[in-house]
Design a protein around this motif. Structure first.
Motif, PDB file in Angstrom:
ATOM      1  N   SER A   1       2.995   9.015  -6.491  1.00 54.46           N
ATOM      2  CA  SER A   1       4.130   8.159  -6.190  1.00 54.46           C
ATOM      3  C   SER A   1       3.714   7.152  -5.130  1.00 54.46           C
ATOM      4  O   SER A   1       3.203   7.514  -4.085  1.00 54.46           O
ATOM      5  CB  SER A   1       5.291   8.996  -5.673  1.00 54.46           C
ATOM      6  OG  SER A   1       6.299   8.167  -5.183  1.00 54.46           O
ATOM      7  N   LEU A   2       3.917   5.891  -5.389  1.00 53.17           N
ATOM      8  CA  LEU A   2       3.555   4.858  -4.433  1.00 53.17           C
ATOM      9  C   LEU A   2       4.768   4.339  -3.662  1.00 53.17           C
ATOM     10  O   LEU A   2       4.729   3.281  -3.064  1.00 53.17           O
ATOM     11  CB  LEU A   2       2.856   3.710  -5.153  1.00 53.17           C
ATOM     12  CG  LEU A   2       1.522   4.076  -5.797  1.00 53.17           C
ATOM     13  CD1 LEU A   2       0.937   2.876  -6.515  1.00 53.17           C
ATOM     14  CD2 LEU A   2       0.545   4.610  -4.778  1.00 53.17           C
TER      15      LEU A   2
ATOM     16  N   GLU B   1       7.294   3.859  -0.745  1.00 48.45           N
ATOM     17  CA  GLU B   1       7.152   3.866   0.712  1.00 48.45           C
ATOM     18  C   GLU B   1       8.040   4.957   1.303  1.00 48.45           C
ATOM     19  O   GLU B   1       9.148   5.197   0.837  1.00 48.45           O
ATOM     20  CB  GLU B   1       7.579   2.519   1.290  1.00 48.45           C
ATOM     21  CG  GLU B   1       6.713   1.359   0.879  1.00 48.45           C
ATOM     22  CD  GLU B   1       5.349   1.371   1.540  1.00 48.45           C
ATOM     23  OE1 GLU B   1       5.227   1.898   2.661  1.00 48.45           O
ATOM     24  OE2 GLU B   1       4.409   0.866   0.926  1.00 48.45           O
ATOM     25  N   THR B   2       7.534   5.638   2.322  1.00 44.85           N
ATOM     26  CA  THR B   2       8.358   6.620   3.012  1.00 44.85           C
ATOM     27  C   THR B   2       9.170   5.896   4.070  1.00 44.85           C
ATOM     28  O   THR B   2       8.845   4.785   4.464  1.00 44.85           O
ATOM     29  CB  THR B   2       7.493   7.707   3.677  1.00 44.85           C
ATOM     30  OG1 THR B   2       6.644   7.089   4.625  1.00 44.85           O
ATOM     31  CG2 THR B   2       6.673   8.467   2.662  1.00 44.85           C
TER      32      THR B   2
ATOM     33  N   SER C   1       4.465   3.530   6.869  1.00 40.52           N
ATOM     34  CA  SER C   1       4.192   2.552   5.824  1.00 40.52           C
ATOM     35  C   SER C   1       3.183   3.093   4.815  1.00 40.52           C
ATOM     36  O   SER C   1       2.777   2.388   3.903  1.00 40.52           O
ATOM     37  CB  SER C   1       3.661   1.261   6.453  1.00 40.52           C
ATOM     38  OG  SER C   1       2.467   1.522   7.153  1.00 40.52           O
ATOM     39  N   SER C   2       2.767   4.361   4.968  1.00 38.62           N
ATOM     40  CA  SER C   2       1.839   4.978   4.029  1.00 38.62           C
ATOM     41  C   SER C   2       2.575   5.370   2.751  1.00 38.62           C
ATOM     42  O   SER C   2       3.743   5.742   2.799  1.00 38.62           O
ATOM     43  CB  SER C   2       1.217   6.231   4.637  1.00 38.62           C
ATOM     44  OG  SER C   2       0.533   5.932   5.811  1.00 38.62           O
ATOM     45  N   PRO C   3       1.886   5.320   1.620  1.00 37.39           N
ATOM     46  CA  PRO C   3       2.538   5.748   0.379  1.00 37.39           C
ATOM     47  C   PRO C   3       2.756   7.258   0.382  1.00 37.39           C
ATOM     48  O   PRO C   3       1.955   8.006   0.932  1.00 37.39           O
ATOM     49  CB  PRO C   3       1.560   5.338  -0.710  1.00 37.39           C
ATOM     50  CG  PRO C   3       0.260   5.162  -0.034  1.00 37.39           C
ATOM     51  CD  PRO C   3       0.544   4.831   1.386  1.00 37.39           C
TER      52      PRO C   3
END
Length: 83
Positions: free
Chosen positions: A13-14, A16-17, A21-23
């Protein structure tokens, strides 16, 4: 190093959290593989195992891993399609 299966990219899953800002990485395919793969396939070497047997077992483990990742991707796509 073994090449990645194309199913891996479809399971990651790409999105955004909210906190970084990391996938976000979906670990469900890994959990699926670990619950369906026999643990002896991942042992470094089994007692009394020859080099050729170990290499054959590792090749089989790579094939099984590939198949299980494909199954996990198919399940993820099937569940996404039914939502």
């Amino acid at each position: 190093m073994m090449p990645c299966h194309s199913a891996v990219s479809s399971c990651v899953s790409l999105a955004e959290t909210e906190t970084t800002s990391s996938p976000a990485i979906d670990i469900r395919p890994l959990a699926y593989v670990l619950t369906h793969m026999h643990p002896d396939l991942n042992e470094p070497i089994l007692p009394g195992e020859s080099w050729d047997d170990m290499m054959a077992r590792r090749a089989a483990a790579a094939d099984i891993l590939d198949d299980l990742l494909a199954e996990a991707a198919a399940l993820a796509q099937g569940k996404a399609a039914t939502r």
